[in-house]
Design a protein around this motif. Structure first.
Motif, PDB file in Angstrom:
ATOM      1  N   LYS A  43      61.823  -6.197  33.252  1.00  0.00           N
ATOM      2  CA  LYS A  43      63.269  -5.968  33.190  1.00  0.00           C
ATOM      3  C   LYS A  43      63.956  -7.028  32.347  1.00  0.00           C
ATOM      4  CE  LYS A  43      67.315  -5.259  36.073  1.00  0.00           C
ATOM      5  NZ  LYS A  43      67.836  -5.225  37.452  1.00  0.00           N
ATOM      6  N   SER A  44      63.614  -8.280  32.542  1.00  0.00           N
ATOM      7  CA  SER A  44      64.287  -9.360  31.818  1.00  0.00           C
ATOM      8  C   SER A  44      63.843  -9.467  30.362  1.00  0.00           C
ATOM      9  CB  SER A  44      64.066 -10.697  32.525  1.00  0.00           C
ATOM     10  OG  SER A  44      62.715 -11.106  32.425  1.00  0.00           O
ATOM     11  N   ARG A  45      62.622  -9.043  30.046  1.00  0.00           N
ATOM     12  CA  ARG A  45      62.081  -9.223  28.700  1.00  0.00           C
ATOM     13  C   ARG A  45      62.022  -7.955  27.851  1.00  0.00           C
ATOM     14  NH1 ARG A  45      60.803 -14.562  27.151  1.00  0.00           N
ATOM     15  NH2 ARG A  45      60.547 -15.712  29.067  1.00  0.00           N
ATOM     16  N   CYS A  46      61.945  -6.788  28.486  1.00  0.00           N
ATOM     17  CA  CYS A  46      61.592  -5.584  27.728  1.00  0.00           C
ATOM     18  C   CYS A  46      62.606  -4.444  27.782  1.00  0.00           C
ATOM     19  CB  CYS A  46      60.253  -5.050  28.225  1.00  0.00           C
ATOM     20  SG  CYS A  46      58.930  -6.269  28.213  1.00  0.00           S
ATOM     21  N   TYR A  47      63.343  -4.326  28.867  1.00  0.00           N
ATOM     22  CA  TYR A  47      64.188  -3.152  29.061  1.00  0.00           C
ATOM     23  C   TYR A  47      65.319  -3.031  28.047  1.00  0.00           C
ATOM     24  CZ  TYR A  47      62.097  -2.295  33.688  1.00  0.00           C
ATOM     25  OH  TYR A  47      61.246  -2.040  34.723  1.00  0.00           O
ATOM     26  N   VAL A  48      65.758  -4.117  27.461  1.00  0.00           N
ATOM     27  CA  VAL A  48      66.843  -4.043  26.479  1.00  0.00           C
ATOM     28  C   VAL A  48      66.454  -3.103  25.338  1.00  0.00           C
ATOM     29  CG1 VAL A  48      68.155  -5.345  24.773  1.00  0.00           C
ATOM     30  CG2 VAL A  48      67.802  -6.288  27.048  1.00  0.00           C
ATOM     31  N   CYS A  49      65.220  -3.191  24.897  1.00  0.00           N
ATOM     32  CA  CYS A  49      64.752  -2.346  23.792  1.00  0.00           C
ATOM     33  C   CYS A  49      63.879  -1.180  24.247  1.00  0.00           C
ATOM     34  CB  CYS A  49      63.960  -3.183  22.791  1.00  0.00           C
ATOM     35  SG  CYS A  49      64.968  -4.423  21.965  1.00  0.00           S
ATOM     36  N   HIS A  50      63.338  -1.250  25.453  1.00  0.00           N
ATOM     37  CA  HIS A  50      62.393  -0.231  25.922  1.00  0.00           C
ATOM     38  C   HIS A  50      62.707   0.184  27.357  1.00  0.00           C
ATOM     39  CE1 HIS A  50      59.962  -0.871  22.361  1.00  0.00           C
ATOM     40  NE2 HIS A  50      60.018  -2.168  22.588  1.00  0.00           N
ATOM     41  N   GLY A  51      63.975   0.472  27.628  1.00  0.00           N
ATOM     42  CA  GLY A  51      64.402   0.899  28.961  1.00  0.00           C
ATOM     43  C   GLY A  51      65.011   2.282  28.927  1.00  0.00           C
ATOM     44  N   SER A  52      65.821   2.581  29.924  1.00  0.00           N
ATOM     45  CA  SER A  52      66.391   3.926  30.023  1.00  0.00           C
ATOM     46  C   SER A  52      67.474   4.190  28.978  1.00  0.00           C
ATOM     47  CB  SER A  52      66.954   4.147  31.430  1.00  0.00           C
ATOM     48  OG  SER A  52      67.991   3.214  31.689  1.00  0.00           O
ATOM     49  N   LEU A  53      68.164   3.150  28.515  1.00  0.00           N
ATOM     50  CA  LEU A  53      69.256   3.337  27.562  1.00  0.00           C
ATOM     51  C   LEU A  53      68.803   3.323  26.104  1.00  0.00           C
ATOM     52  CD1 LEU A  53      71.994   1.121  29.234  1.00  0.00           C
ATOM     53  CD2 LEU A  53      71.675   3.604  29.420  1.00  0.00           C
ATOM     54  N   LYS A  54      67.725   2.630  25.818  1.00  0.00           N
ATOM     55  CA  LYS A  54      67.243   2.502  24.445  1.00  0.00           C
ATOM     56  C   LYS A  54      65.720   2.519  24.474  1.00  0.00           C
ATOM     57  CE  LYS A  54      67.641  -0.658  20.509  1.00  0.00           C
ATOM     58  NZ  LYS A  54      68.202  -1.936  20.063  1.00  0.00           N
ATOM     59  N   GLN A  55      65.111   3.231  23.531  1.00  0.00           N
ATOM     60  CA  GLN A  55      63.658   3.295  23.470  1.00  0.00           C
ATOM     61  C   GLN A  55      63.189   3.109  22.034  1.00  0.00           C
ATOM     62  OE1 GLN A  55      65.143   6.466  24.799  1.00  0.00           O
ATOM     63  NE2 GLN A  55      65.501   5.245  26.615  1.00  0.00           N
ATOM     64  N   LYS A  56      63.031   1.851  21.620  1.00  0.00           N
ATOM     65  CA  LYS A  56      62.467   1.592  20.295  1.00  0.00           C
ATOM     66  C   LYS A  56      61.069   2.198  20.240  1.00  0.00           C
ATOM     67  CE  LYS A  56      64.581  -2.498  18.389  1.00  0.00           C
ATOM     68  NZ  LYS A  56      64.309  -3.872  17.946  1.00  0.00           N
ATOM     69  N   SER A  57      60.752   2.824  19.124  1.00  0.00           N
ATOM     70  CA  SER A  57      59.453   3.479  18.910  1.00  0.00           C
ATOM     71  C   SER A  57      59.125   4.489  20.008  1.00  0.00           C
ATOM     72  CB  SER A  57      58.331   2.448  18.807  1.00  0.00           C
ATOM     73  OG  SER A  57      58.538   1.621  17.700  1.00  0.00           O
ATOM     74  N   SER A  58      60.165   5.074  20.592  1.00  0.00           N
ATOM     75  CA  SER A  58      60.021   6.084  21.652  1.00  0.00           C
ATOM     76  C   SER A  58      59.269   5.557  22.869  1.00  0.00           C
ATOM     77  CB  SER A  58      59.328   7.336  21.121  1.00  0.00           C
ATOM     78  OG  SER A  58      60.043   7.887  20.049  1.00  0.00           O
ATOM     79  N   LEU A  59      59.355   4.248  23.119  1.00  0.00           N
ATOM     80  CA  LEU A  59      58.614   3.620  24.210  1.00  0.00           C
ATOM     81  C   LEU A  59      59.549   3.160  25.318  1.00  0.00           C
ATOM     82  CD1 LEU A  59      56.012   2.459  25.432  1.00  0.00           C
ATOM     83  CD2 LEU A  59      56.430   0.392  24.085  1.00  0.00           C
ATOM     84  N   ARG A  60      59.236   3.594  26.534  1.00  0.00           N
ATOM     85  CA  ARG A  60      59.937   3.115  27.730  1.00  0.00           C
ATOM     86  C   ARG A  60      58.956   2.332  28.584  1.00  0.00           C
ATOM     87  NH1 ARG A  60      63.780   7.436  30.703  1.00  0.00           N
ATOM     88  NH2 ARG A  60      63.993   5.619  32.034  1.00  0.00           N
ATOM     89  N   LEU A  61      59.423   1.193  29.103  1.00  0.00           N
ATOM     90  CA  LEU A  61      58.575   0.356  29.944  1.00  0.00           C
ATOM     91  C   LEU A  61      59.147   0.198  31.350  1.00  0.00           C
ATOM     92  CD1 LEU A  61      57.719  -2.425  27.355  1.00  0.00           C
ATOM     93  CD2 LEU A  61      56.289  -0.500  28.071  1.00  0.00           C
TER      94      LEU A  61
END
Length: 99
Positions: A43-61
């Motif tokens: 959550k603290s390291r990855c969700y900004v770019c790979h969460g529910s609101l944004k998915q860089k490279s179509s990746l959600r973590l």
């Protein structure tokens, strides 16, 4: 002023996320508490770019199901084989463009 990167250089991110792979690939899940130890890190390291609101490279973590589905490069890991994890390779590389 340049905005600081979310991931730090070195092996710390890789070591910490390897905990998540150990948890997800382990049959004895007693040693690692995913909700208390791994998910807050993601959550603290990855969700900004790979969460529910944004998915860089179509990746959600933000969910295990999403991690297993993966993004443009495929699944980020395979259960039981953390050594072949795309995610672990990407976050531990020195090449900032690969992260």
């Amino acid at each position: 002023m340049k905005r600081p990167r979310r991931l730090t250089k070195g092996l710390l991110p890789g070591a910490l996320l390897s905990l998540s792979f150990a948890f997800l690939s382990s049959d004895s899940r007693g040693d690692i508490d995913y909700l208390k130890e791994v998910k807050p890190l993601l959550k603290s390291r990855c969700y900004v770019c790979h969460g529910s609101l944004k998915q860089k490279s179509s990746l959600r973590l933000d969910t295990v199901q999403s991690m297993l589905k993966g993004g443009k490069s495929g699944p980020v890991f395979k259960r039981g084989d953390a050594s072949e994890s795309i995610l672990l390779k990407r976050i531990s590389t020195a090449d900032l463009e690969e992260r």
